[in-house]
Design a protein around this motif. Structure first.
Motif, PDB file in Angstrom:
ATOM      1  N   TYR A 126      -0.512   8.152  -3.483  1.00 23.49           N
ATOM      2  CA  TYR A 126      -1.949   8.162  -3.232  1.00 23.49           C
ATOM      3  C   TYR A 126      -2.565   6.801  -3.567  1.00 23.49           C
ATOM      4  O   TYR A 126      -3.368   6.257  -2.795  1.00 23.49           O
ATOM      5  N   PHE A 127      -2.175   6.248  -4.719  1.00 21.02           N
ATOM      6  CA  PHE A 127      -2.737   4.957  -5.118  1.00 21.02           C
ATOM      7  C   PHE A 127      -2.320   3.849  -4.151  1.00 21.02           C
ATOM      8  O   PHE A 127      -3.140   3.003  -3.759  1.00 21.02           O
ATOM      9  N   GLY A 128      -1.034   3.830  -3.777  1.00 17.53           N
ATOM     10  CA  GLY A 128      -0.549   2.806  -2.851  1.00 17.53           C
ATOM     11  C   GLY A 128      -1.241   2.869  -1.503  1.00 17.53           C
ATOM     12  O   GLY A 128      -1.600   1.833  -0.922  1.00 17.53           O
ATOM     13  N   ARG A 129      -1.452   4.082  -1.009  1.00 20.43           N
ATOM     14  CA  ARG A 129      -2.127   4.214   0.284  1.00 20.43           C
ATOM     15  C   ARG A 129      -3.608   3.843   0.167  1.00 20.43           C
ATOM     16  O   ARG A 129      -4.179   3.287   1.100  1.00 20.43           O
ATOM     17  N   PHE A 130      -4.219   4.137  -0.963  1.00 21.40           N
ATOM     18  CA  PHE A 130      -5.614   3.744  -1.159  1.00 21.40           C
ATOM     19  C   PHE A 130      -5.739   2.218  -1.201  1.00 21.40           C
ATOM     20  O   PHE A 130      -6.622   1.644  -0.545  1.00 21.40           O
TER      21      PHE A 130
END
Length: 540
Positions: A126-130
């Motif tokens: 989730y963090f990487g895609r954000f």
């Protein structure tokens, strides 16, 4: 003859086209991220790793929406950040920064779950895609302005339209990478990691290519770097800084920025309501990108395999293959359309493209209502063709032209803020659609396609009645199209529009330019001997 003229055009303006290719490489990874998501979600190895195979249909749909929506969530904030940053530091440095942010986010997505549990890996994903989405959002806000400001007006539409070609190339490549790993890589963690790894390639190419491109001449004029601005224009036009056309363009930009250079972001936001004409020009970019997203295009881009499965194509590999063909159709369609864009015009293309999209989407809605089982029947093949035709019509109108129109219509001195907001609207819509589409497909099935089809028809009506033709006008002359009689001018430019307006005609650009010059001279005369400066002129 037309082909020969196109080759000569490509040769003469090769620097401008090289700049366009370099900048729009950022939209390749924009499209790549969009297309990659649906294919990865369809892989059994990904579903097993994160336990999706044990979830209910409702929970599975919610998970898919979350994975897809987190990227446009990051992009929303990335787009909003560019208005201030690009105005302060320039378009080129911000573009380079956006590519670096995207690459960092991509690296994080590649290492998801290494030496950790799937639960921790999901949070890292989730963090990487954000973070990757933040970089994509910056790119989406900056490139339309950068390309429109740098290239000559005679090819501006084709160059800005290349944005959609780049998105489609990214989509197509991601579709085929997904298909390749599904068919040739054994079910394992590496099967779903490879698409995350490969998505870094366009990011690296983008950062490298942009190192050799000039800064926007309009940003340079705004910051009173006139010699550099002339050199930038001369580079893309393949002429000299002392060329008459370059000198005239610099003077037009200086006149347009007179009293309004280096405006703070808050002042730009206030300036959007300075007059009815300016307010309209600031609103249209956000409206056209809003319309673009509600054609339903990203519903197919994100969830193509699931949609093709509902039309009778069974199996993960078959669904990914059908989605890959859809990507090829879009690339070929937009490539052909760009060759004729300056001849067909913006308005007519939006009308034709919107009608085609609306009719094909309504057909798919009717098919899905009559055949809800998902089993293949003779009409299934017609519906699959309808999806491909939908993609082709999207490229003819609402896929390519919103980026062109947004870059053209936005006022020069407010362009960073206007396009930043428009890009944020794009990502807000993508976030909403990516979150809602799997839920709608699960709950209201054919109503999903019916909604998008009706939205397409509404867009056609708007383009016919309220949008003037902008093809062939210099950026500094676009303002005259919106000064007065906008609806009259729009109907005058529409096919068959004269049936509604009779003998009435809007004033020509030349008449409006002379009227504006007379007004300016009168204001100068009134201001003597004491000159009162202001941040904005009344007429823009």
């Amino acid at each position: 003859m037309m082909f020969k003229a196109l080759v000569q055009d490509l040769s003469h303006y090769r620097n401008a086209y090289l700049l366009t290719c370099s900048a729009t490489m950022g939209y390749v990874f924009f499209g790549w991220d969009i297309g990659m998501s649906g294919g990865i979600l369809a892989l059994e190895s990904f579903q097993q790793y994160f336990g999706l195979d044990k979830k209910s249909a409702t929970a599975h749909a919610a998970f898919n929406g979350n994975i897809v929506a987190v990227l446009p969530g990051g992009s929303f904030f990335g787009a909003l950040s560019t208005g201030y940053l690009s105005g302060r530091f320039g378009r080129k440095p911000c573009l380079l920064a956006s590519g670096i942010v995207y690459l960092i986010g991509s690296v994080i997505q590649c290492i998801v779950g290494l030496r950790s549990s799937p639960e921790v890996g999901l949070r890292v994903l989730y963090f990487g895609r954000f973070l990757g989405g933040f970089g994509v959002g910056m790119v989406s806000a900056l490139i339309p302005a950068y390309v429109s400001e740098c290239v000559p007006k005679v090819i501006r539409g084709r160059c800005a339209g290349a944005i959609q070609l780049s998105i489609n190339i990214g989509l197509m490549l991601s579709f085929w990478v997904n298909y390749g790993v599904a068919k040739h890589i054994a079910s394992s963690d590496m099967q779903w990691r490879i698409p995350f790894i490969v998505q870094m390639i366009p990011g690296v190419l983008f950062v490298f290519a942009m190192l050799f491109q000039p800064e926007s001449p309009r940003w340079l004029v705004e910051h009173r770097k006139y010699d550099l601005a002339a050199s930038s224009l001369a580079f893309t036009g393949r002429t000299t800084p002392n060329d008459e056309s370059v000198v005239q363009t610099i003077e037009e930009i200086r006149s347009d920025f007179s009293g309004r250079d280096k405006l703070p972001m808050l002042t730009q936001l206030k300036g959007m309501t300075e007059s009815r004409s300016i307010a309209l020009r600031c609103f249209i970019p956000s409206l056209v990108v809003f319309f673009q997203q509600w054609t339903g295009t990203n519903a197919i881009n994100y969830f193509g395999p699931q949609i093709f499965a509902s039309l009778g194509i069974n199996g993960t590999t078959s669904g990914l293959l059908a989605t890959g063909v859809y990507g090829v159709v879009k690339v070929v369609s937009v490539g052909i359309f760009l060759a004729y864009l300056e001849r067909t015009g913006r308005k007519n293309s939006l009308i034709v493209g919107g009608l085609g999209q609306g009719l094909t989407m309504l057909w798919i809605a009717g098919y899905s209502a009559l055949h809800p089982s998902g089993k293949a029947v003779p009409a299934s093949f017609v519906s699959i063709v309808a999806v491909y035709l939908y993609g082709a019509f999207f490229c003819v109108g609402w896929g390519t032209l919103p980026y062109v129109i947004a870059g053209e219509v936005a006022p020069n001195h407010l362009r960073p803020a206007v396009l930043s907001i428009a890009s944020a609207v794009t990502w807000l819509c993508i976030f909403s659609i990516s979150k809602l589409t799997p839920i709608m497909l699960n709950k209201i099935t054919y109503g999903t396609y019916l909604l998008f089809g009706l939205c397409c028809i509404i867009m056609v009506v708007w383009a016919y009645v309220f949008l003037p033709e902008t093809t062939g006008y210099a950026l500094e002359d676009i303002k005259y199209l919106f000064n007065e009689d906008v609806t009259l001018r729009s109907l005058q430019d529409a096919p068959g529009g004269r049936l509604f307006i009779g003998n009435r005609r809007a004033k020509t650009i030349e008449e409006l330019r002379m009227q504006d010059e007379t007004y300016r001279h009168a204001k100068v005369a009134e201001s003597k001997p004491s000159h009162v400066s202001s941040e904005f002129t009344q007429r823009d």
